[in-house]
Scaffold this active site. Structure first.
Site, short mmCIF file in Angstrom:
data_model
loop_
_atom_site.label_atom_id
_atom_site.label_comp_id
_atom_site.label_asym_id
_atom_site.label_seq_id
_atom_site.Cartn_x
_atom_site.Cartn_y
_atom_site.Cartn_z
N THR A 1 -5.63 -0.80 7.21
CA THR A 1 -6.96 -1.25 7.61
C THR A 1 -6.99 -1.38 9.14
OG1 THR A 1 -7.17 -2.39 5.52
CG2 THR A 1 -8.68 -3.08 7.28
N LYS B 1 -2.47 -15.33 -5.46
CA LYS B 1 -3.24 -15.15 -6.70
C LYS B 1 -2.25 -14.74 -7.78
CE LYS B 1 -4.46 -10.30 -6.55
NZ LYS B 1 -5.50 -9.31 -6.66
N LEU C 1 -7.08 -0.99 -3.04
CA LEU C 1 -6.32 -1.55 -4.18
C LEU C 1 -6.22 -3.06 -4.08
CD1 LEU C 1 -3.23 -2.57 -3.32
CD2 LEU C 1 -2.80 -0.15 -3.23
N GLU D 1 -7.92 1.98 2.02
CA GLU D 1 -7.39 1.63 0.70
C GLU D 1 -8.14 0.42 0.14
OE1 GLU D 1 -4.86 3.07 -1.27
OE2 GLU D 1 -5.90 1.65 -2.55
N VAL E 1 0.82 -1.21 0.00
CA VAL E 1 0.00 0.00 0.00
C VAL E 1 0.86 1.26 0.00
CG1 VAL E 1 -1.58 1.35 1.45
CG2 VAL E 1 -2.04 -1.05 1.00
N LYS F 1 14.99 -2.81 2.73
CA LYS F 1 13.97 -2.40 1.76
C LYS F 1 14.26 -0.99 1.24
CE LYS F 1 9.57 -4.06 2.49
NZ LYS F 1 8.18 -4.13 2.97
N CYS G 1 -5.08 -9.85 3.22
CA CYS G 1 -6.19 -9.05 3.73
C CYS G 1 -7.49 -9.79 4.03
CB CYS G 1 -6.43 -7.87 2.81
SG CYS G 1 -5.05 -6.72 2.93
P1 NAD Z 1 3.29 -4.70 4.03
O1 NAD Z 1 3.63 -5.68 5.07
O2 NAD Z 1 3.55 -5.02 2.59
O3 NAD Z 1 4.02 -3.32 4.35
C1 NAD Z 1 4.01 -2.71 5.59
C2 NAD Z 1 5.32 -1.96 5.76
O4 NAD Z 1 5.27 -1.22 6.97
C3 NAD Z 1 6.55 -2.87 5.88
O5 NAD Z 1 7.49 -2.53 4.87
C4 NAD Z 1 7.09 -2.60 7.27
O6 NAD Z 1 8.51 -2.67 7.35
C5 NAD Z 1 6.59 -1.20 7.53
N1 NAD Z 1 6.51 -0.84 8.95
C6 NAD Z 1 6.03 -1.59 9.98
N2 NAD Z 1 6.13 -0.91 11.12
C7 NAD Z 1 6.66 0.30 10.82
C8 NAD Z 1 6.98 1.46 11.59
N3 NAD Z 1 6.77 1.49 12.91
N4 NAD Z 1 7.52 2.52 10.94
C9 NAD Z 1 7.73 2.49 9.61
N5 NAD Z 1 7.44 1.42 8.84
C10 NAD Z 1 6.91 0.35 9.44
O7 NAD Z 1 1.74 -4.37 4.24
P2 NAD Z 1 0.66 -3.93 3.14
O8 NAD Z 1 0.20 -5.12 2.38
O9 NAD Z 1 1.16 -2.74 2.41
O10 NAD Z 1 -0.56 -3.50 4.09
C11 NAD Z 1 -0.48 -2.35 4.89
C12 NAD Z 1 -1.88 -2.03 5.41
O11 NAD Z 1 -2.74 -1.73 4.32
C13 NAD Z 1 -2.56 -3.17 6.16
O12 NAD Z 1 -3.34 -2.63 7.19
C14 NAD Z 1 -3.45 -3.81 5.11
O13 NAD Z 1 -4.57 -4.46 5.66
C15 NAD Z 1 -3.88 -2.60 4.32
N6 NAD Z 1 -4.24 -2.90 2.92
C16 NAD Z 1 -3.45 -3.72 2.19
C17 NAD Z 1 -3.78 -3.97 0.84
C18 NAD Z 1 -2.95 -4.91 -0.01
O14 NAD Z 1 -3.39 -5.23 -1.11
N7 NAD Z 1 -1.81 -5.39 0.43
C19 NAD Z 1 -4.90 -3.34 0.29
C20 NAD Z 1 -5.67 -2.49 1.08
C21 NAD Z 1 -5.33 -2.26 2.41
C1 UGA Z 2 -8.52 -7.59 -1.85
C2 UGA Z 2 -9.64 -6.65 -2.33
O1 UGA Z 2 -10.07 -7.06 -3.63
C3 UGA Z 2 -9.14 -5.21 -2.39
O2 UGA Z 2 -10.20 -4.34 -2.74
C4 UGA Z 2 -8.63 -4.82 -1.00
O3 UGA Z 2 -8.08 -3.51 -1.01
C5 UGA Z 2 -7.54 -5.80 -0.57
O4 UGA Z 2 -8.07 -7.16 -0.58
C6 UGA Z 2 -7.07 -5.53 0.82
O5 UGA Z 2 -7.81 -5.05 1.66
O6 UGA Z 2 -5.91 -5.85 1.02
P1 UGA Z 2 -6.39 -8.73 -2.96
O7 UGA Z 2 -6.26 -9.46 -1.67
O8 UGA Z 2 -5.19 -8.10 -3.55
O9 UGA Z 2 -7.47 -7.56 -2.81
O10 UGA Z 2 -6.91 -9.74 -4.04
P2 UGA Z 2 -8.32 -10.19 -4.66
O11 UGA Z 2 -8.24 -10.06 -6.12
O12 UGA Z 2 -9.46 -9.56 -3.99
O13 UGA Z 2 -8.30 -11.75 -4.31
C7 UGA Z 2 -8.28 -12.21 -2.98
C8 UGA Z 2 -8.38 -13.71 -2.95
O14 UGA Z 2 -9.68 -14.15 -3.36
C9 UGA Z 2 -7.38 -14.43 -3.87
O15 UGA Z 2 -6.84 -15.54 -3.19
C10 UGA Z 2 -8.23 -14.89 -5.04
O16 UGA Z 2 -7.73 -16.05 -5.65
C11 UGA Z 2 -9.56 -15.16 -4.35
N1 UGA Z 2 -10.72 -15.06 -5.27
C12 UGA Z 2 -11.05 -13.87 -5.84
C13 UGA Z 2 -11.50 -16.18 -5.50
O17 UGA Z 2 -11.22 -17.27 -4.96
N2 UGA Z 2 -12.60 -16.07 -6.32
C14 UGA Z 2 -12.95 -14.91 -6.91
O18 UGA Z 2 -13.97 -14.88 -7.64
C15 UGA Z 2 -12.15 -13.78 -6.66
#
Ligand code: NAD
Ligand code: UGA
Length: 443
Positions: free
Chosen positions: A127, A324, A157, A155, A18, A42, A264
């Site tokens: 989140t 995925k 994405l 977020e 994110v 990183k 997530c």
């Molecule tokens: P991630 O693990 O990829 O990245 C988190 C980063 O935060 C790491 O690089 C870590 O080193 C850093 N970090 C941790 N503690 C820290 C601190 N005290 N100071 C500075 N940096 C620090 O996580 P992510 O997948 O990017 O998810 C982050 C948040 O966004 C979560 O709450 C997740 O639920 C939410 N989110 C993720 C997605 C997704 O698709 N991955 C989508 C929507 C929302």
């Molecule tokens: C999901 C949401 O789609 C995003 O909107 C959200 O921001 C994110 O979680 C988050 O909060 O982190 P993501 O986890 O990247 O995104 O991937 P998705 O495409 O949603 O798929 C999630 C899982 O569901 C995968 O394992 C995928 O294989 C599975 N899936 C998806 C199914 O089994 N069936 C489907 O029809 C769709």
């Protein structure tokens, strides 16, 4: 007029899926960005233009934005942060009881308290449970920082299309308790056509959990339908297509398979059950969604047990370790429970993925991951397709069959063409497509 209207200065804390994507996209939209992460390795890679995650278009954008000098990466907190807005994008993983661990978020708030000038907007992208914004405000107040604005902009994405989703979001949710908070968020996303909902922080936080929980529910629902399709001899893909034309239902997230994984859906569904539970509300539906998902992941194992009396020393190849296609993320991948269960039954498990290079299972250790499916399948007693990478769908299945010991093939994503697979000499088993199901007891 605020200086931020002309050159908004933004800090993004957390350079993961994110934070990194948001930071780079904000820079591409003309903001001046400081990206802060405690992970030194990183940050050093990013400073050198080496992208730390596999995400389409991100690597090119990183190099472009480093060249413009609109983005910088730091692993140590600067003494002062001269910015208009800071976005918190650190991880909020599950605690053992399913609740969200907010220690990273609060650690960041403590760092910010002594570094921000008055009037800066703090925005949580991570989140976080309903009420977290209030808790942040309270903590800042105890530190004498009532002059900061705390907002929430969850977020949405998806990994694999994170850049596209960030540049063209489906919607923007701004949760704030002050006009300055709303105004700065509007300026941040000024150039968007996306619908915007402005609401209180708690509503914004709830929208995020409700969205992920609903998508997870759709997946578990179609997986239950698939399991019934198997019993009544119908094809779930066509059932889903027929349902999806009804715009009230919609076609998306109705792909039956081995269930949802990733960083997530699993953690956010557990957290929402926990949020409800803390308030003495039993969220029965979501608990069932989670249970169905765990059950679904082990379907290939149940099929294998009918095929082979004993899995000891059988070579089982898993295609796909990423949760995925389009990402290198293996967090809570559907492959995980399957690998553990197969190893427990004495099978030799081989892993194959076009992008994932290493896979660590805490109880087992590091497992090697091959990228050549043909090589990985030599002498295989079974192949299980877990992740629908194009590289697997387009394999030369005839050639592949010459390498395997047995014709057992489980399509955990219903993506293989039954005719091509049958012509290649495999016996295909899939999910909710009873016509192509493995005849029980055939070896
Ligand atoms: P991630 O693990 O990829 O990245 C988190 C980063 O935060 C790491 O690089 C870590 O080193 C850093 N970090 C941790 N503690 C820290 C601190 N005290 N100071 C500075 N940096 C620090 O996580 P992510 O997948 O990017 O998810 C982050 C948040 O966004 C979560 O709450 C997740 O639920 C939410 N989110 C993720 C997605 C997704 O698709 N991955 C989508 C929507 C929302
Ligand atoms: C999901 C949401 O789609 C995003 O909107 C959200 O921001 C994110 O979680 C988050 O909060 O982190 P993501 O986890 O990247 O995104 O991937 P998705 O495409 O949603 O798929 C999630 C899982 O569901 C995968 O394992 C995928 O294989 C599975 N899936 C998806 C199914 O089994 N069936 C489907 O029809 C769709």
């Amino acid at each position: 007029m605020k200086a931020g209207v002309f050159l908004m200065r933004v800090a993004v804390v957390g350079a993961g899926y994110v934070g990194l994507v948001s930071g780079i996209c904000f820079a591409a939209q003309g903001k001046q960005v400081t990206c802060i992460d405690v992970n030194k390795e990183k940050i050093v890679s990013l400073q050198q233009g080496i992208c730390t995650i596999f995400e389409p278009k991100l690597g090119e954008l990183l190099i472009e934005q480093l060249a413009t000098q609109r983005i910088r990466f730091v692993y140590e907190w600067p003494d002062k942060l001269d910015i208009d807005l800071v976005m918190i994008g650190v991880g909020t993983p599950s605690r053992p009881d399913g609740s969200a661990d907010l220690s990273n978020v609060f650690a960041v708030v403590l760092e910010l308290a002594s570094r921000l000038k008055s009037g800066v907007v703090i925005c949580t992208k991570s989140t976080v449970p309903v009420g977290t914004g209030e808790a942040i405000k309270q903590l800042l107040s105890e530190m004498g920082r009532d002059d900061l604005h705390v907002t929430s902009a969850p977020e949405f994405l998806r990994e694999g299309s994170a850049v596209e989703d960030t540049l063209r979001p489906s919607r923007l949710i701004f949760g704030a308790e002050s006009q300055e908070g709303f105004q700065t968020l509007r300026e941040l996303y000024g150039s968007t056509d996306a619908p915007i909902i402005e609401c209180d922080r708690r509503t914004a936080e709830m929208i995020k959990y409700a969205s992920n929980a609903f998508l997870a529910t759709k997946i578990s629902f179609i997986n239950e339908i698939a399991n019934i399709c198997d019993l009544v001899n119908t094809d779930v893909s066509l059932v889903a297509k027929g349902m999806g034309y009804d715009t009230r239902i919609g076609e998306s997230f109705l792909r039956a398979g081995l269930g949802y994984g990733g960083s997530c859906f699993p953690k956010d569904t557990r957290a929402l059950v926990n949020i409800a539970g803390e308030l003495d509300y039993d969220f029965k539906l979501l608990k069932a969604v989670i249970e169905i998902n765990s059950h679904q992941r082990l379907l290939p194992l149940r099929q294998l047990r009918e095929w082979y009396e004993d899995l000891k020393d059988k070579i089982i190849v898993l295609y796909g370790i990423a949760f995925k296609p389009g990402t290198d993320d293996t967090r809570e991948t559907p492959a995980l429970e399957l690998v553990k269960a197969l190893i427990e039954e004495g099978a030799h498990v081989r892993l194959c993925d076009p992008v994932v290079k290493r896979f660590v299972i805490p109880e087992i250790g590091e497992m090697s991951v091959m990228d050549d499916a043909i090589l990985a399948s030599k002498g295989a007693h079974a192949i299980i397709l877990v992740t629908e990478w194009r590289e697997f769908i387009e394999l030369d299945w005839k050639l592949l069959r010459t390498q395997t010991e047995s014709p057992f093939l489980f399509d955990g994503r219903n993506v293989l063409d039954p005719k091509i697979i049958a012509d290649a000499g495999f016996i295909l088993s899939s999910i909710g497509r009873a016509t192509t199901r493995v005849p029980m007891g055939v070896v």
